[in-house]
Design an enzyme around this catalytic site. Structure first.
Site, mmCIF file in Angstrom:
data_model
loop_
_atom_site.group_PDB
_atom_site.id
_atom_site.type_symbol
_atom_site.label_atom_id
_atom_site.label_comp_id
_atom_site.label_asym_id
_atom_site.label_seq_id
_atom_site.Cartn_x
_atom_site.Cartn_y
_atom_site.Cartn_z
ATOM 1 N N ARG A 30 20.075 2.534 -5.837
ATOM 2 C CA ARG A 30 19.783 2.968 -4.658
ATOM 3 C C ARG A 30 20.808 2.684 -3.612
ATOM 4 O O ARG A 30 21.239 3.783 -2.797
ATOM 5 C CB ARG A 30 18.513 2.135 -3.957
ATOM 6 C CG ARG A 30 17.254 2.629 -4.767
ATOM 7 C CD ARG A 30 16.103 1.897 -4.086
ATOM 8 N NE ARG A 30 14.794 2.222 -5.112
ATOM 9 C CZ ARG A 30 13.717 1.788 -4.440
ATOM 10 N NH1 ARG A 30 13.630 0.765 -3.594
ATOM 11 N NH2 ARG A 30 12.436 2.120 -5.268
ATOM 12 N N ASN A 45 0.732 -1.181 -0.001
ATOM 13 C CA ASN A 45 0.153 0.106 -0.092
ATOM 14 C C ASN A 45 0.873 1.160 0.258
ATOM 15 O O ASN A 45 0.440 2.410 -0.406
ATOM 16 C CB ASN A 45 -1.033 0.118 1.167
ATOM 17 C CG ASN A 45 -2.040 0.961 1.077
ATOM 18 O OD1 ASN A 45 -2.803 0.898 0.190
ATOM 19 N ND2 ASN A 45 -2.345 1.637 1.917
ATOM 20 N N HIS A 84 14.206 0.525 4.150
ATOM 21 C CA HIS A 84 12.941 0.504 3.146
ATOM 22 C C HIS A 84 12.692 -1.074 2.717
ATOM 23 O O HIS A 84 11.427 -1.362 2.555
ATOM 24 C CB HIS A 84 13.467 1.209 1.804
ATOM 25 C CG HIS A 84 12.497 1.311 0.711
ATOM 26 N ND1 HIS A 84 11.084 1.779 1.133
ATOM 27 C CD2 HIS A 84 12.621 0.772 -0.551
ATOM 28 C CE1 HIS A 84 10.769 1.655 0.019
ATOM 29 N NE2 HIS A 84 11.101 1.212 -1.058
ATOM 30 N N HIS A 118 16.343 3.172 1.241
ATOM 31 C CA HIS A 118 15.876 4.118 0.358
ATOM 32 C C HIS A 118 16.528 5.625 0.561
ATOM 33 O O HIS A 118 16.373 5.921 1.664
ATOM 34 C CB HIS A 118 14.328 4.381 0.289
ATOM 35 C CG HIS A 118 13.690 4.732 -0.832
ATOM 36 N ND1 HIS A 118 14.041 6.249 -1.600
ATOM 37 C CD2 HIS A 118 13.191 4.394 -1.901
ATOM 38 C CE1 HIS A 118 13.597 6.319 -2.569
ATOM 39 N NE2 HIS A 118 12.461 5.153 -2.838
ATOM 40 N N GLU A 153 13.478 4.677 -13.756
ATOM 41 C CA GLU A 153 14.049 5.083 -12.437
ATOM 42 C C GLU A 153 15.268 4.819 -12.259
ATOM 43 O O GLU A 153 15.864 4.209 -13.228
ATOM 44 C CB GLU A 153 12.977 4.126 -11.362
ATOM 45 C CG GLU A 153 11.683 4.752 -11.116
ATOM 46 C CD GLU A 153 10.867 3.836 -10.144
ATOM 47 O OE1 GLU A 153 9.593 4.334 -10.071
ATOM 48 O OE2 GLU A 153 11.294 2.847 -9.847
#
Length: 642
Positions: A366, A123, A427, A311, A191
Site C-alpha cells: 500500500r 465494521n 486509513h 489507503h 491482495e
C-alpha cells in the site's frame, strides 16, 4: 531536552518549541523519542524488559482494597456514578469483543463503546483476515510478505502468522459466515503485497460479518455488559514508587450527559486508531485517537507513530457521475481486493502507471501504491485516478464486491462497465501504545489490542488484511496475563477521591458553550488541514517543522479561547475531549516523523529519500517531564495550574 542517538541503548529525545504570544517555551512535545533494534530477538527482548514487566510478574499496588468477596455493581458519587467490574474493555471492535468473550469466563466485563457497538473500524473493514490455509502457501511465506511490506522493521517475535488458522476456526464456530469456493473450501482472495491467495473474506463486507457474529456472542453472554454512548475521558492511574497502576477509566455518558467512573482490576484498550487527525479518512467518526492519547497522558510508552497508512483507493466523490448531496463523515473504502482480483490503475488519460513505479504493479504494498498515485496526481494536477475492474466477468465483480458495486451505482457509476475514481485517504495507524507479546504495557493492569496497540507486527507498513488477524491474535494472547492479574488484584472501593471528578460545563452560559463549540470545530478543521498539507504521504523536514509550529499555535489559540471564557481544566464534553485527543496524536505523529531521518515504509521524506540500515529501529516515545503542560497532554482528573 537533550538530543542524541546512542548505539545499542538508543535514546533520541526530541525537544520542541511552542510559540505563545511571541514568546517561546520548551513544552510542545512532552516526551522523549528513541529507537530500538528490530528483527533481532535479543535486542527486542532486552528492550521489553526495560519498557514493561513480563505478564507473570505483576502485583497489586499497596493501596488496593483487599475485600474482594463482594463487589458492588454501582454506587453514587454526587451526581456521578461509579461502576465496578473485574475487566473493563474500552472499544467494541473485533479486539475488544474477542477479548471480552474470553475473560468473561473468569469475571464480570464492561465493554465501553463511544457510539453504537457496531460503529468501529472493524465494521468498515472490507478485505478480510489473512491466514495460511492454502496447501501451496506457508507460514514462512506469510511472514516474509509481512516483513517485506513492513520495511524490514517488523519484530519477528510478534509476527502472528502461525495463529491465523486457529483464529479463523474460532470465528466460524461463533457463527461468522465466510465465502466458500465451488470446491467447498474457504475462498481465499489475494491482495497487494501477498505472494499467495490467503485472505478469508465475506464478499467485501468481512469486518461487518465478524462484528455481527461477535456482537451476537457477546449479547448471549450474561457476564458481559455493554455501555453504549460512553466516551472514555481518561484512564484512572496511581503510582507506587516507580510503578504505575491502572484502575479503570472515567467516561461521559453522552446520551444523558452523566459522568460514569468504571473501576476494574484489568483494563484493555481496544479503541482503534486516529484517522480523523486528517480531513480525508476511511475511519468512522469515532476514530479520534482517544485510546492512544489517554494512554500517553497516563505515562504509557508509545511507538512508531510516524507510520500512518494511507489507503491508496478511497472512492473519490468528485469523480462520480452523481455527486453525494452532503460531505461524507468518512471516505468510502475501495478494498485492496479489487486490485488483487485484477483491477488496474490508470490516470485520467487512461494510461496505466503502476508498472512505472514497481515491478509488482497494482499488487505492490500500500505505501508504494499510495505514493505512486500521489505522484501521478501532482504531475498531472488531477484530483483522482481511476481503478478499473470492468474487464472481469460481470457476475464475478458483483459477487465479489456487492457493497462497492451498490455504493457506486447509487451515484450513477456501474463498476462492471466503468472505472472507479479513487484517491488515497488516511486509513490505519501502524504505531500506537507499545505492547508486549501478550498485549501488556508498561502500566500494570493495562493491556492493549487492535489498532490502538503497536505490537511490532506491522513494522513500517501494514500488509493488507493483517490488521484483523493481529486484533484477533493479541486479544486472545492478552487473556492469560489479564486473568492472572485479575486473580491477584482487588478493586479500589474506598478513597476514590484520589481522582478528582470531571465536571460538565453546566456553569457556562449557553451562548458561551455555542461559541466554544464553533471554535472547537473550526480549530479541528484547521488541525486536519495542517496534517494533510504538511504530514501527508510525502513529507519534508521543513514541512514537518512547519506542522509542529502551526499545531502548537493552534493548540494555544484554542486553549486560550476556552479558558478565557470560563472553561476549567476539569470540564469536559465530547467535542472538546475529541479535539484534545486529536492534538495529542497529531503531535506524536509529527515528533516521531521528525526523529526518523530516512524513508522507510509509510514514512517518506524528501530530505532523506533512502532507507538506511543503521536506522532500522522503531521509534519509541517515553513520557518525560515538561516545563509547561498543555490541556491535551494532562489527565483531566489531575490538578492543572493555568
Amino acid at each position: 531536552m537533550a538530543s542524541g542517538l546512542l548505539n545499542g541503548n538508543a535514546n533520541l529525545q526530541c525537544g520542541a518549541m511552542l510559540s505563545i504570544k511571541g514568546s517561546h517555551c520548551r513544552s510542545f512535545m512532552a516526551f522523549g523519542v528513541s529507537f530500538r533494534n528490530c528483527l533481532q530477538s535479543d535486542a527486542s527482548r532486552n528492550l521489553r524488559l526495560l519498557c514493561y514487566k513480563q505478564f507473570n510478574s505483576f502485583k497489586a499496588p499497596s493501596n488496593y482494597c483487599k475485600n474482594t468477596e463482594s463487589i458492588p455493581v454501582l454506587s453514587c458519587l454526587q451526581e456521578n456514578v461509579t461502576k465496578y467490574f473485574d475487566f473493563v474493555v474500552v472499544g467494541s471492535g473485533v479486539a475488544g469483543l474477542r477479548y471480552a468473550l474470553e475473560v468473561s469466563k473468569h469475571g464480570s466485563v464492561a465493554i465501553i463503546t463511544k457510539a453504537e457497538p457496531h460503529e468501529c473500524n472493524t465494521n468498515y473493514a472490507q478485505g478480510g483476515v489473512s491466514a495460511v490455509l492454502c496447501p501451496s502457501d506457508s507460514v514462512e511465506s506469510h511472514m516474509h510478505d509481512t516483513i517485506v511490506a513492513g520495511g524490514y522493521l517488523c519484530d519477528e517475535e510478534t509476527v502472528v502468522c502461525t495463529e491465523g488458522p486457529e483464529r479463523i476456526k474460532e470465528l466460524i464456530a461463533m457463527g461468522a459466515s465466510f465465502d466458500y469456493g465451488e470446491d467447498g473450501q474457504l475462498h481465499l482472495a489475494k491482495e497487494g503485497g501477498h505472494s499467495h491467495h490467503r485472505i478469508v473474506h465475506a464478499a467485501d463486507m468481512t469486518g461487518r460479518e465478524i462484528e455481527r457474529a461477535l456482537l451476537k456472542a457477546v449479547d448471549d453472554d450474561p457476564n458481559i455488559y455493554i455501555f453504549e454512548h460512553h466516551f472514555a475521558i481518561d484512564l484512572l492511574t496511581s503510582q507506587d514508587n516507580e510503578e504505575i497502576y491502572c484502575h479503570g477509566v472515567d467516561t461521559l455518558n453522552t446520551e444523558i450527559q452523566q459522568i460514569v467512573r468504571f473501576m476494574g482490576k484489568v483494563t484493555l484498550l481496544a479503541s482503534g486508531g486516529a484517522g480523523h487527525i486528517y480531513p480525508l479518512t476511511t475511519n468512522p467518526l469515532v476514530a479520534t485517537g482517544d485510546g492512544i492519547a489517554m494512554a500517553h497522558r497516563a505515562q504509557a510508552v508509545i511507538s512508531n507513530m510516524e507510520f500512518v497508512q494511507f489507503h491508496p483507493t478511497a472512492l473519490a466523490d468528485e469523480g462520480l457521475p452523481i455527486k453525494p448531496t452532503k460531505k461524507r463523515e468518512n471516505a468510502f473504502l475501495i478494498t485492496e481486493a479489487v486490485r488483487g482480483d485484477g483491477g488496474i490503475l490508470y490516470n485520467k488519460s487512461m494510461k496505466r502507471f503502476m508498472p512505472l513505479y514497481d515491478e509488482r504493479a497494482e499488487l505492490a504494498p500500500r505505501d508504494i501504491v499510495a505514493r505512486s498515485i500521489d505522484d501521478q496526481l501532482k504531475k498531472h494536477s488531477e484530483k483522482y485516478v481511476l481503478l478499473d475492474i470492468s474487464h472481469k466477468p460481470r457476475q464475478q465483480i458483483l459477487s465479489h464486491f456487492p457493497n462497492i458495486a451498490a455504493e457506486c451505482l447509487s451515484h450513477g457509476l456501474d463498476i462492471t462497465s466503468m472505472p472507479i475514481p479513487v484517491v488515497p485517504a488516511a486509513h490505519y495507524m501502524c504505531g500506537g501504545v507499545l505492547a508486549g507479546l501478550h498485549g501488556q504495557t508498561n502500566i500494570n493492569g493495562l493491556y492493549v489490542a487492535g489498532e490502538v496497540a503497536c505490537t511490532g507486527l506491522h513494522g513500517a507498513n501494514r500488509l493488507a488484511s493483517n490488521s484483523l488477524l493481529e486484533a484477533l491474535v493479541f486479544a486472545r494472547r492478552a487473556v492469560q496475563p489479564s486473568v492472572e492479574h485479575m486473580s491477584s488484584s482487588s478493586i479500589i472501593t474506598k478513597h476514590l477521591d484520589i481522582w478528582a471528578n470531571p465536571v460538565r460545563p453546566v456553569s457556562l452560559e449557553d451562548s458561551t458553550l455555542e461559541d466554544i463549540s464553533l471554535k472547537t470545530r473550526q480549530i479541528r478543521e484547521d488541525l486536519q488541514r495542517v496534517m494533510w498539507e504538511y504530514v501527508g504521504i510525502v513529507r519534508s523536514t521543513n514541512r514537518l517543522k512547519n506542522a509542529e509550529w502551526r499545531i502548537g499555535d493552534l493548540e494555544v489559540e484554542w486553549e486560550e479561547f476556552l479558558f478565557c471564557r470560563g472553561w476549567k481544566p476539569m470540564m469536559i464534553n465530547s467535542e472538546t475531549c475529541e479535539l484534545r485527543n486529536l492534538f495529542c496524536c497529531a503531535k506524536l505523529v509529527v515528533s516521531s516523523a521528525l526523529a526518523r531521518h530516512e524513508s522507510r515504509g509509510l514514512h517518506f521524506t524528501e530530505d532523506f529519500p533512502y532507507v538506511e540500515e543503521s536506522k532500522r529501529k522503531p521509534t519509541i516515545i517515553f513520557p518525560t517531564s515538561s516545563e509547561k503542560i498543555t490541556w491535551s497532554s494532562q489527565q483531566v482528573h489531575k490538578k492543572v495550574h493555568c
